[in-house]
Motif scaffolding. Structure first.
Motif, mmCIF file in Angstrom:
data_model
loop_
_atom_site.group_PDB
_atom_site.id
_atom_site.type_symbol
_atom_site.label_atom_id
_atom_site.label_comp_id
_atom_site.label_asym_id
_atom_site.label_seq_id
_atom_site.Cartn_x
_atom_site.Cartn_y
_atom_site.Cartn_z
ATOM 1 N N ILE A 191 5.628 -3.387 7.468
ATOM 2 C CA ILE A 191 5.328 -3.951 6.148
ATOM 3 C C ILE A 191 6.579 -3.869 5.272
ATOM 4 N N ASP A 192 6.912 -4.965 4.602
ATOM 5 C CA ASP A 192 8.114 -5.008 3.766
ATOM 6 C C ASP A 192 7.948 -4.142 2.516
ATOM 7 N N PHE A 193 9.014 -3.419 2.173
ATOM 8 C CA PHE A 193 8.998 -2.611 0.954
ATOM 9 C C PHE A 193 10.427 -2.396 0.465
ATOM 10 N N GLU B 228 9.271 3.654 6.932
ATOM 11 C CA GLU B 228 9.167 2.583 7.927
ATOM 12 C C GLU B 228 8.244 2.991 9.071
ATOM 13 N N LEU C 33 4.642 2.718 7.479
ATOM 14 C CA LEU C 33 4.213 1.389 7.025
ATOM 15 C C LEU C 33 4.263 0.329 8.125
ATOM 16 N N LYS C 34 4.882 0.652 9.236
ATOM 17 C CA LYS C 34 4.801 -0.162 10.457
ATOM 18 C C LYS C 34 5.041 -1.664 10.228
ATOM 19 N N ILE D 15 5.835 -2.102 -2.513
ATOM 20 C CA ILE D 15 5.279 -2.651 -1.275
ATOM 21 C C ILE D 15 4.851 -4.091 -1.530
ATOM 22 N N GLN D 16 5.201 -4.985 -0.622
ATOM 23 C CA GLN D 16 5.031 -6.422 -0.849
ATOM 24 C C GLN D 16 3.587 -6.911 -0.736
ATOM 25 N N GLN D 17 2.661 -6.012 -0.438
ATOM 26 C CA GLN D 17 1.249 -6.395 -0.388
ATOM 27 C C GLN D 17 0.395 -5.194 -0.763
ATOM 28 N N ASP D 18 -0.822 -5.460 -1.206
ATOM 29 C CA ASP D 18 -1.731 -4.374 -1.568
ATOM 30 C C ASP D 18 -2.312 -3.751 -0.308
ATOM 31 N N LEU D 19 -2.231 -2.434 -0.237
ATOM 32 C CA LEU D 19 -2.734 -1.702 0.924
ATOM 33 C C LEU D 19 -3.745 -0.656 0.478
#
Length: 242
Positions: free
Chosen positions: A41-43, A35, A38-39, A66-70
């Protein structure tokens, strides 16, 4: 996106892997560190094995969903993660995997090791071995381990949780004398709550009380109601196979 990680930990001061309210857990401290990085970002963080209180791991596997591509540079991310984690937890590796990978449900088998220091004590090893004041007979224990083969139904165990798959397929189970320790290795499709510790405890009881495997054989057949649980500290998750 999904990242597969391998983590090592000393389970002595943890209340197991799985997050529990007001308890220090491995998943909990790992989640807090993630957390921070990832600040917002949902995971989701999923472990391959929900190790019990006091159980250790050399190669616990987790999947980070992770709910989005980073754009993550994994070597730098791993270094930053380990800088935050406490001394009793260390992430050994990270790699990108397919989105359908699931640390728990994708696993084919798991390997555990149980260490016993028999006939002596060791202050330096006491956190990681079950210390017994008497010597063990490798021949008798090896005969007991040979009974742990193929599919075994553990429905007779009252401590088995209702939703658990009660039939376990065993690929290997054996004892080895490693210097001054007796060490038990077991590989199975999955493991029920405290199962490895129950197997070890029951084999030791069978040897100590009867000098044979009859009690243990009856236990595996559901004919023996006594459940002997070995201490958690001797148990380590060695490997998860996919």
């Amino acid at each position: 996106m999904v990242i597969k990680g391998i983590v090592e930990y000393d389970g002595t001061d943890f209340y197991g892997w799985q997050i529990q309210k007001d308890q220090r857990t491995v998943q909990g401290v790992l989640k807090e560190a993630l957390e921070t990085l990832l600040k917002g970002i949902d995971f989701r963080l999923i472990g391959a094995s929900r190790t019990d209180t006091g159980v250790h791991a050399e190669n616990q596997v987790f999947s980070l969903h992770i709910q989005q591509d980073l754009d993550i540079e994994l070597p730098k991310f791993k270094k930053a993660l380990n800088a935050i984690l406490p001394q009793d937890v260390y992430v050994k590796s990270l790699e990108f995997v397919s989105n359908d990978f699931h640390a728990r449900f994708s696993a084919k088998s798991k390997i555990y090791r149980y260490r016993i220091l028999d006939g002596k004590r060791s202050p330096l090893r006491s956190r990681y071995v079950w210390e017994l004041p008497y010597r063990l007979d490798e021949a008798v224990l090896s005969q007991c381990a040979k009974l742990i083969r193929g599919e075994i139904d553990f429905s007779f165990l009252e401590m088995v949780k209702e939703k658990e798959v009660k039939k376990v397929w065993f690929y290997a189970a054996y004892w080895e004398r490693e210097k001054d320790e007796m060490v038990f290795y077991v590989e199975g499709s999955h493991f029920l709550y405290r199962l490895v510790r129950v197997l070890v405890g029951s084999m030791i009881y069978s040897y100590r009380k009867f000098s044979n495997c009859k009690f243990f054989e009856n236990f595996l057949q559901g004919k023996e109601k006594r459940v002997i649980v070995a201490p958690a500290k001797g148990l380590t998750l060695l490997e998860v196979k996919y």
